[in-house]
Design a protein around this motif. Structure first.
Motif, PDB file in Angstrom:
ATOM      1  N   PHE A 126      30.057  -2.439  -3.589  1.00 29.46           N
ATOM      2  CA  PHE A 126      28.780  -2.192  -4.267  1.00 29.46           C
ATOM      3  C   PHE A 126      28.413  -0.715  -4.173  1.00 29.46           C
ATOM      4  O   PHE A 126      28.527  -0.077  -3.119  1.00 29.46           O
ATOM      5  CB  PHE A 126      27.679  -3.037  -3.635  1.00 29.46           C
ATOM      6  CG  PHE A 126      27.893  -4.512  -3.758  1.00 29.46           C
ATOM      7  CD1 PHE A 126      27.765  -5.149  -4.985  1.00 29.46           C
ATOM      8  CD2 PHE A 126      28.240  -5.268  -2.652  1.00 29.46           C
ATOM      9  CE1 PHE A 126      27.968  -6.514  -5.109  1.00 29.46           C
ATOM     10  CE2 PHE A 126      28.456  -6.636  -2.754  1.00 29.46           C
ATOM     11  CZ  PHE A 126      28.324  -7.270  -3.991  1.00 29.46           C
ATOM     12  N   THR A 127      27.932  -0.162  -5.291  1.00 31.76           N
ATOM     13  CA  THR A 127      27.484   1.225  -5.310  1.00 31.76           C
ATOM     14  C   THR A 127      26.172   1.360  -4.540  1.00 31.76           C
ATOM     15  O   THR A 127      25.499   0.367  -4.231  1.00 31.76           O
ATOM     16  CB  THR A 127      27.266   1.703  -6.753  1.00 31.76           C
ATOM     17  OG1 THR A 127      26.144   0.989  -7.304  1.00 31.76           O
ATOM     18  CG2 THR A 127      28.505   1.469  -7.604  1.00 31.76           C
ATOM     19  N   GLY A 128      25.777   2.585  -4.273  1.00 27.98           N
ATOM     20  CA  GLY A 128      24.514   2.819  -3.584  1.00 27.98           C
ATOM     21  C   GLY A 128      23.336   2.282  -4.368  1.00 27.98           C
ATOM     22  O   GLY A 128      22.431   1.659  -3.812  1.00 27.98           O
ATOM     23  N   GLU A 129      23.325   2.511  -5.691  1.00 27.58           N
ATOM     24  CA  GLU A 129      22.226   2.032  -6.516  1.00 27.58           C
ATOM     25  C   GLU A 129      22.169   0.506  -6.521  1.00 27.58           C
ATOM     26  O   GLU A 129      21.079  -0.088  -6.469  1.00 27.58           O
ATOM     27  CB  GLU A 129      22.369   2.556  -7.948  1.00 27.58           C
ATOM     28  CG  GLU A 129      22.111   4.042  -8.100  1.00 27.58           C
ATOM     29  CD  GLU A 129      23.261   4.914  -7.606  1.00 27.58           C
ATOM     30  OE1 GLU A 129      24.370   4.358  -7.353  1.00 27.58           O
ATOM     31  OE2 GLU A 129      23.067   6.129  -7.461  1.00 27.58           O
ATOM     32  N   LYS A 152      17.750   8.765  -5.005  1.00 22.57           N
ATOM     33  CA  LYS A 152      18.546   9.715  -5.774  1.00 22.57           C
ATOM     34  C   LYS A 152      18.337  11.139  -5.273  1.00 22.57           C
ATOM     35  O   LYS A 152      19.287  11.931  -5.163  1.00 22.57           O
ATOM     36  CB  LYS A 152      18.182   9.621  -7.263  1.00 22.57           C
ATOM     37  CG  LYS A 152      18.686   8.348  -7.934  1.00 22.57           C
ATOM     38  CD  LYS A 152      18.327   8.324  -9.412  1.00 22.57           C
ATOM     39  CE  LYS A 152      18.837   7.046 -10.082  1.00 22.57           C
ATOM     40  NZ  LYS A 152      18.484   6.961 -11.523  1.00 22.57           N
ATOM     41  N   ILE A 153      17.092  11.462  -4.961  1.00 20.34           N
ATOM     42  CA  ILE A 153      16.804  12.796  -4.421  1.00 20.34           C
ATOM     43  C   ILE A 153      17.566  13.023  -3.117  1.00 20.34           C
ATOM     44  O   ILE A 153      18.134  14.088  -2.870  1.00 20.34           O
ATOM     45  CB  ILE A 153      15.293  12.966  -4.193  1.00 20.34           C
ATOM     46  CG1 ILE A 153      14.556  13.012  -5.533  1.00 20.34           C
ATOM     47  CG2 ILE A 153      15.000  14.251  -3.396  1.00 20.34           C
ATOM     48  CD1 ILE A 153      13.044  12.991  -5.395  1.00 20.34           C
ATOM     49  N   SER A 154      17.599  11.986  -2.277  1.00 19.19           N
ATOM     50  CA  SER A 154      18.207  12.122  -0.959  1.00 19.19           C
ATOM     51  C   SER A 154      19.714  12.370  -1.032  1.00 19.19           C
ATOM     52  O   SER A 154      20.297  12.935  -0.114  1.00 19.19           O
ATOM     53  CB  SER A 154      17.943  10.860  -0.132  1.00 19.19           C
ATOM     54  OG  SER A 154      18.729   9.778  -0.567  1.00 19.19           O
ATOM     55  N   LEU A 155      20.327  11.940  -2.118  1.00 20.83           N
ATOM     56  CA  LEU A 155      21.775  12.135  -2.253  1.00 20.83           C
ATOM     57  C   LEU A 155      22.150  13.589  -2.528  1.00 20.83           C
ATOM     58  O   LEU A 155      23.312  13.975  -2.371  1.00 20.83           O
ATOM     59  CB  LEU A 155      22.316  11.247  -3.372  1.00 20.83           C
ATOM     60  CG  LEU A 155      22.267   9.734  -3.105  1.00 20.83           C
ATOM     61  CD1 LEU A 155      22.642   8.955  -4.358  1.00 20.83           C
ATOM     62  CD2 LEU A 155      23.166   9.348  -1.940  1.00 20.83           C
ATOM     63  N   LYS A 156      21.170  14.389  -2.912  1.00 18.88           N
ATOM     64  CA  LYS A 156      21.388  15.825  -3.166  1.00 18.88           C
ATOM     65  C   LYS A 156      22.553  16.086  -4.123  1.00 18.88           C
ATOM     66  O   LYS A 156      23.344  17.003  -3.945  1.00 18.88           O
ATOM     67  CB  LYS A 156      21.655  16.557  -1.853  1.00 18.88           C
ATOM     68  CG  LYS A 156      20.502  16.498  -0.874  1.00 18.88           C
ATOM     69  CD  LYS A 156      20.859  17.247   0.406  1.00 18.88           C
ATOM     70  CE  LYS A 156      19.717  17.194   1.395  1.00 18.88           C
ATOM     71  NZ  LYS A 156      20.033  17.868   2.660  1.00 18.88           N
ATOM     72  N   GLY A 157      22.641  15.239  -5.140  1.00 20.21           N
ATOM     73  CA  GLY A 157      23.674  15.434  -6.136  1.00 20.21           C
ATOM     74  C   GLY A 157      25.006  14.811  -5.792  1.00 20.21           C
ATOM     75  O   GLY A 157      25.920  14.787  -6.625  1.00 20.21           O
ATOM     76  N   LYS A 158      25.168  14.316  -4.576  1.00 19.28           N
ATOM     77  CA  LYS A 158      26.425  13.686  -4.171  1.00 19.28           C
ATOM     78  C   LYS A 158      26.463  12.244  -4.660  1.00 19.28           C
ATOM     79  O   LYS A 158      25.437  11.617  -4.899  1.00 19.28           O
ATOM     80  CB  LYS A 158      26.570  13.718  -2.652  1.00 19.28           C
ATOM     81  CG  LYS A 158      26.663  15.118  -2.072  1.00 19.28           C
ATOM     82  CD  LYS A 158      26.781  15.057  -0.557  1.00 19.28           C
ATOM     83  CE  LYS A 158      26.829  16.457   0.042  1.00 19.28           C
ATOM     84  NZ  LYS A 158      26.909  16.415   1.529  1.00 19.28           N
ATOM     85  N   LYS A 159      27.655  11.714  -4.763  1.00 18.48           N
ATOM     86  CA  LYS A 159      27.813  10.328  -5.166  1.00 18.48           C
ATOM     87  C   LYS A 159      27.664   9.433  -3.955  1.00 18.48           C
ATOM     88  O   LYS A 159      28.216   9.705  -2.887  1.00 18.48           O
ATOM     89  CB  LYS A 159      29.181  10.118  -5.823  1.00 18.48           C
ATOM     90  CG  LYS A 159      29.317   8.777  -6.520  1.00 18.48           C
ATOM     91  CD  LYS A 159      30.611   8.700  -7.315  1.00 18.48           C
ATOM     92  CE  LYS A 159      30.711   7.364  -8.051  1.00 18.48           C
ATOM     93  NZ  LYS A 159      31.946   7.272  -8.864  1.00 18.48           N
TER      94      LYS A 159
END
Length: 688
Positions: free
Chosen positions: A616-619, A602-609
């Motif tokens: 499938f979503t990233g999560e 989540k940190i690595s996404l820097k707020g991006k989706k």
């Protein structure tokens, strides 16, 4: 405690550093190469659509694989780890067979690798030799006239790698990490655990016990023992008495209980009835150390009493059996087949032995592991991959640092100590900075048993000579070609060999999410061992020291108890449940490693989706990456042995059991009350 094996956390800029870095193709560069089209990295062909992910995530993701995959006939289990190891073997075979074909200068690593392998592959010569390579050692046993001669002989057989009742290993003193120490440890059983001898209410263990007696008799008969039947009964009875005084696997997990410093001169007081001076002299410890660590004091006392009352003829038969059994794999076909029939088939369930070339690769690796690994790294582990992994690990450690500060169950003083320990973690990636020196090892093309004995003796002396020397912080406990990883609490290091840094653990062509769920959680797992129920008892310098406050201990033990109860309810086979206490450290590490990997992603996404790939979503892909790492099937005898002896839970429970405690998993897959993967929030174990 020496090491904990297997299966880690991140911060800000890992996305760019992992999946968006350059590929390892020859000539590619980060500046000139086009950004690759990244895959999901998920084996969607194995998804079983009839199973809901909310009910059994392991079965959902791996169901078709589980249904359609046959365990290879030469394997006791099959899955991500075993397949990756099997994929690595042909690469090692090429290196080794090339060495065998070359006419290299005597004394070079290449000559030793090639000749060691050639000595194993010369089956015709081994058939001619039969038992004769062991004749000299068998004669030593036969020549024993008095039990006073046994301690020196037992010490010799530690050197030659026999599983005799007392062994030792060299490691750092857990209460003075600047020194090496010899740690005396219980051993001497031919079966995996004391339960195989002592559990009278288990039909499967009783069957294994009966077949072990038959195995002993057959081995002795092959060695020429005319009293094989009677001696086999005596040996089994003797080992049963050894098992009776041994500590359990759970007891041996306690680093405080197993730390007992004893002056050499006081061993006779601790365990009277055995000539410890002769044993220490024969082992080479006398003169190199003034004290040892006794891991199981009551066992040592019990063994000394047992040694005195056991008839000399039983002792001689026992040593004969353990000598032949330890070297049977290097003798003629009759010995090889008999050993495999018991250990490979009866205890592990594999119907046939591995092809000889695979076994030959293993033999060379055990004798010259880093010499083979050095060449393996040159050919199969690009420098770019190591650099990327070093950056990944650094980011994982940074994410752990952030996580410690937000814990609601750890006091400020203990958080400060935890941060100090984390700051001293040493990551080792791919391969050692300094390779082992094999110049002391003599390898002959026509002397397989001699090669094995000499290689064991060289390693024995390498370890023994550490006593009195400075700690070697460059040393590795695994070869680069090992598909595994470990944390060593005494060196406070996390180690990731080159071979594990491949799919499904790390996929350079996949989107970041699956890599966070795979190698990210693996790295997090190993870091977590520094803070599990065992590792947390060591400080950042590797010393066994209590740095937790009473309230921290109370809070942590409550969470640990919940995990013990959860895993103790899991059963891979009818009548066999997971030992939640034995597997606690690994379950804590799985739980924490995946939690940190999810936070880091989540940190690595820097707020991006995160991008949606294959629907499938990233999560979702992160948790799928975790579960596919544990894809595995195991034969029943091997599964029983794992439950009895392995500190790791079976793969399906490492997957599902860990996911049930992850809040992010509930969000990603909309798990709700009534679903089989659901645990009420109060029942979820959240540590990091």
């Amino acid at each position: 405690m020496k090491k904990q094996y297997l299966l880690s956390a991140l911060t800000l800029a890992l996305v760019a550093s992992v999946a968006n870095a350059e590929t390892t193709a020859a000539g590619a560069s980060a500046k000139s190469a086009k950004a690759p089209v990244l895959s999901a990295g998920i084996a969607t062909e194995f998804i079983e659509p009839s199973v809901r992910p909310q009910d059994d995530f392991f079965e959902y993701l791996n169901g078709k694989w589980l249904k359609n995959t046959e365990i290879p006939a030469d394997k006791s289990s099959w899955g991500s780890f075993a397949k990756l190891r099997d994929d690595t073997l042909p690469q090692l075979r090429t290196i080794i067979e090339r060495a065998a074909a070359e006419k290299s200068a005597a004394g070079t690593d290449t000559q030793k690798i090639g000749d060691f392998y050639a000595s194993y592959m010369d089956e015709a010569r081994l058939e001619q030799l039969g038992i004769s390579p062991l004749n000299a050692e068998l004669a030593k046993i036969a020549a024993v006239k008095d039990k006073s001669e046994l301690p020196a002989l037992l010490a010799r057989y530690v050197k030659l790698g026999l599983d005799v009742p007392v062994v030792f290993y060299i490691h750092q003193d857990a209460k003075d990490s600047t020194k090496y120490v010899a740690d005396l440890y219980q051993a001497g059983l031919g079966m995996p655990d004391r339960d195989y001898y002592l559990k009278t209410d288990d039909a499967k263990l009783a069957d294994a016990r009966a077949k072990y007696g038959q195995h002993i008799e057959k081995m002795l008969s092959l060695a020429g023992d005319k009293n094989a039947a009677a001696n086999a009964k005596a040996i089994l009875a003797f080992e049963t008495e050894i098992a009776r005084v041994q500590w359990t696997k759970v007891e041996n997990r306690d680093p405080v209980k197993t730390y007992n410093k004893v002056e050499l001169s006081k061993l006779a007081e601790l365990a009277p009835g055995f000539d410890w001076k002769s044993w220490m002299d024969g082992a080479g410890i006398s003169g190199k150390a003034s004290y040892v660590i006794v891991s199981q004091p009551t066992y040592l006392k019990g063994f000394a009493q047992l040694a005195g009352k056991t008839p000399l003829d039983t002792w001689k038969a026992y040593l004969q059996m353990h000598l032949v059994d330890a070297y049977a794999s290097y003798l003629s076909k009759a010995f090889v087949d008999q050993r495999f029939a018991f250990y490979g088939t009866t205890l592990s369930g594999a119907p046939q032995n591995e092809p000889r070339w695979k076994r030959g690769v293993g033999v060379v690796e055990r004798g010259l592991g880093e010499a083979v690994g050095k060449q393996y790294v040159k050919e199969h582990f690009p420098a770019e991959r190591k650099a990327r992994m070093e950056k990944l690990v650094a980011n994982l450690l940074a994410a752990y640092k952030d996580s410690i500060d937000t814990l609601d169950w750890m006091s400020p003083a203990t958080k400060k100590e935890a941060q100090a320990k984390l700051a001293k973690f040493t990551p080792k990636i791919g391969y050692p900075n300094k390779w082992k020196d094999y110049s002391a090892l003599s390898v002959k093309r026509d002397d397989l048993v001699g090669n094995v004995m000499r290689s064991r003796e060289v390693e024995y002396n390498r370890e023994l000579n550490k006593l009195g020397k400075p700690i070697d912080r460059d040393e590795w406990g695994m070869t680069p070609q090992t598909v595994n990883a470990y944390y060593n609490p005494e060196l406070n290091e996390i180690v990731f060999p080159a071979s594990i840094l491949q799919p499904p653990f790390f996929d350079a062509n996949a989107d970041d999410a699956v890599n966070y769920g795979g190698i990210g959680a693996v790295i997090g797992h190993e870091i977590s061992h520094g803070f599990d129920d065992q590792g947390a008892q060591y400080d950042g310098n590797g010393n066994l020291r209590d740095w937790w406050s009473p309230s921290d201990h109370k809070n942590f033990k409550a969470k640990a108890k919940m995990l013990v109860d959860q895993y103790s309810a899991y059963s891979p086979l009818p009548g066999y449940k997971v030992n939640g206490e034995l597997t606690l450290g690994e379950n804590i590490a799985d739980n924490s490693g995946l939690a940190i990997a999810a936070k880091a992603y989540k940190i690595s996404l820097k707020g991006k989706k995160a991008p949606v790939i294959n629907g499938f979503t990233g999560e979702q892909r992160l948790y799928m990456g975790w579960a596919q790492v544990w894809r595995t099937k195991m034969r029943e005898p091997a599964q029983i042995a794992q439950v009895k002896t392995d500190p790791h839970a079976p793969g399906q429970f490492r997957a599902n059991g860990t996911l049930k405690n992850q809040p992010g998993f509930y969000e990603a897959f909309k798990v709700k009350q009534g679903d089989k993967m659901y645990l009420a929030p109060k029942d979820r174990v959240i540590i990091w």
